[in-house]
Write a protein that holds these residues in place. Structure first.
Motif, PDB file in Angstrom:
ATOM      1  N   LEU A  51       0.859  -1.181   0.000  1.00 22.24           N
ATOM      2  CA  LEU A  51       0.000   0.000   0.000  1.00 22.24           C
ATOM      3  C   LEU A  51       0.898   1.234   0.000  1.00 22.24           C
ATOM      4  N   ASP A  52       0.894   1.939  -1.125  1.00 18.73           N
ATOM      5  CA  ASP A  52       1.792   3.087  -1.287  1.00 18.73           C
ATOM      6  C   ASP A  52       1.153   4.377  -0.796  1.00 18.73           C
ATOM      7  N   VAL A  53       2.008   5.272  -0.320  1.00 14.43           N
ATOM      8  CA  VAL A  53       1.591   6.622   0.037  1.00 14.43           C
ATOM      9  C   VAL A  53       2.008   7.536  -1.106  1.00 14.43           C
ATOM     10  N   VAL A  93       4.017  -7.522   8.533  1.00 17.73           N
ATOM     11  CA  VAL A  93       4.095  -6.282   7.764  1.00 17.73           C
ATOM     12  C   VAL A  93       5.549  -5.813   7.661  1.00 17.73           C
ATOM     13  N   GLU A  94       5.788  -5.001   6.619  1.00 16.94           N
ATOM     14  CA  GLU A  94       7.053  -4.290   6.479  1.00 16.94           C
ATOM     15  C   GLU A  94       6.743  -2.826   6.214  1.00 16.94           C
ATOM     16  N   PHE A  95       7.509  -1.938   6.832  1.00 16.19           N
ATOM     17  CA  PHE A  95       7.279  -0.504   6.697  1.00 16.19           C
ATOM     18  C   PHE A  95       8.476   0.129   6.001  1.00 16.19           C
ATOM     19  N   TYR A  96       8.182   0.947   4.977  1.00 18.78           N
ATOM     20  CA  TYR A  96       9.233   1.633   4.230  1.00 18.78           C
ATOM     21  C   TYR A  96       9.306   3.082   4.706  1.00 18.78           C
ATOM     22  N   GLN A  97      10.352   3.380   5.500  1.00 18.64           N
ATOM     23  CA  GLN A  97      10.457   4.707   6.095  1.00 18.64           C
ATOM     24  C   GLN A  97      10.675   5.798   5.056  1.00 18.64           C
ATOM     25  N   GLY A  98      11.237   5.441   3.928  1.00 12.89           N
ATOM     26  CA  GLY A  98      11.510   6.448   2.906  1.00 12.89           C
ATOM     27  C   GLY A  98      10.251   7.090   2.354  1.00 12.89           C
ATOM     28  N   PHE A 100       6.927   5.840   3.562  1.00  5.71           N
ATOM     29  CA  PHE A 100       5.843   5.519   4.489  1.00  5.71           C
ATOM     30  C   PHE A 100       4.854   4.476   3.934  1.00  5.71           C
ATOM     31  N   SER A 101       5.283   3.707   2.934  1.00  2.00           N
ATOM     32  CA  SER A 101       4.424   2.657   2.376  1.00  2.00           C
ATOM     33  C   SER A 101       4.422   1.440   3.287  1.00  2.00           C
ATOM     34  N   LEU A 102       3.379   0.611   3.119  1.00  2.00           N
ATOM     35  CA  LEU A 102       3.182  -0.553   3.987  1.00  2.00           C
ATOM     36  C   LEU A 102       3.056  -1.817   3.143  1.00  2.00           C
ATOM     37  N   LEU A 103       3.828  -2.857   3.498  1.00  2.00           N
ATOM     38  CA  LEU A 103       3.727  -4.157   2.836  1.00  2.00           C
ATOM     39  C   LEU A 103       3.006  -5.123   3.765  1.00  2.00           C
ATOM     40  N   LEU A 104       1.878  -5.677   3.282  1.00  2.00           N
ATOM     41  CA  LEU A 104       1.116  -6.673   4.041  1.00  2.00           C
ATOM     42  C   LEU A 104       1.421  -8.050   3.466  1.00  2.00           C
TER      43      LEU A 104
END
Length: 270
Positions: A51-53, A93-98, A100-104
């Motif tokens: 899920l991209d921001v 989950v994985e969180f991409y700090q660069g 703020f996207s979320l991998l489920l």
């Protein structure tokens, strides 16, 4: 007095109409906001989704970014980029700090629902919202023939396509199918599997699909309406029989000629 009452009633009616219009406008506004901010994402059961921001998020001091599922927090990220994942989502989950996207990961059907990215500060701001729909692989459909007939060399077949507690009955010929009764569902907006019947490559195809998978069952039209051989009229002679008779007559003539020549030569030289 009556004139005053009439004006008063007119004013009340006008206010009532204005209130109704206002309610309709507010409802339409809320619907527009919902559809603009929330987008549907379809995922096959057991797969991952990111899920991209879309917005460039920059947290101010004391602001907090978080991903939520329904009313539950999935994770929170502080302005110092300190990330805290809720215990029930550890290793899921994985969180991409660069960005703020979320991998489920390894999604199941009970993971379906609204996912929202929010920034909390002086006031709460929704960054983006997703409506996630997790679907399984559809069951293989079954295509059965209800009736068939050939009229003026055209094959007409009525078939029923069944799958996952629903069915569609269609009337088909060699080029097209039309549904018998009921209305077709639109696959692009429906969260339930779609059944469709159509003709392609000389076959009637029963297709069962959802947004993430499909399966089909087919039947060849030639096998459903085979061409019937035409029997010769009673008393008529087939080409094969005629050939046999001609060959037999020819052989008799040839043998007769040979015997005649042989007898004539015998008398001539006798």
């Amino acid at each position: 007095m009556s004139h005053y009452c009439a004006k008063h009633r007119a004013l009340i009616n006008t206010c009532g109409i204005m209130d109704s219009i206002l309610i309709i406008l507010i409802t339409l506004f809320l619907l527009c906001v919902y559809f603009i901010e929330s987008s549907s994402v379809f995922v096959l059961k057991g797969q991952d989704v990111r899920l991209d921001v879309q917005e460039n998020v920059k947290l101010k001091e004391l602001e907090l970014f978080k991903w939520t599922f329904r009313s539950e927090n999935i994770l929170r990220c502080s302005d110092t980029l300190l990330v805290k994942v809720s215990p029930e989502y550890n290793n899921r989950v994985e969180f991409y700090q660069g960005n703020f996207s979320l991998l489920l990961k390894n999604l199941q059907q009970n993971d379906s629902g609204p996912y929202t990215a929010v920034v909390n500060g002086d006031k709460e701001k929704t960054i983006i919202a997703y409506q996630l729909i997790v679907q399984g692989i559809v069951e293989p459909p079954v295509l059965t023939v209800d009736s068939n007939s050939t009229i003026n060399a055209t094959c007409n077949v009525t078939v029923t396509c069944r799958g996952q507690k629903t069915s569609v009955t269609s009337s088909c010929n060699s080029s097209t199918c039309s549904q018998v009764g009921g209305e077709s569902r639109v696959a692009e907006t429906s969260t339930v599997p779609l059944l469709s019947v159509y003709v392609a490559g000389g076959s009637i195809i029963c297709n069962h699909s959802n947004q993430v998978s499909w399966a089909n069952d087919t039947k060849e039209i030639v096998e459903l309406c085979p061409m019937k051989s035409v029997s010769p009229p009673a008393g008529s002679m087939s080409v094969c029989m005629l050939k046999i008779i001609l060959v037999s007559v020819g052989l008799v003539i040839m043998i007769s000629a040979v015997i005649t020549v042989h007898i004539r030569d015998r008398f001539h030289y006798g």
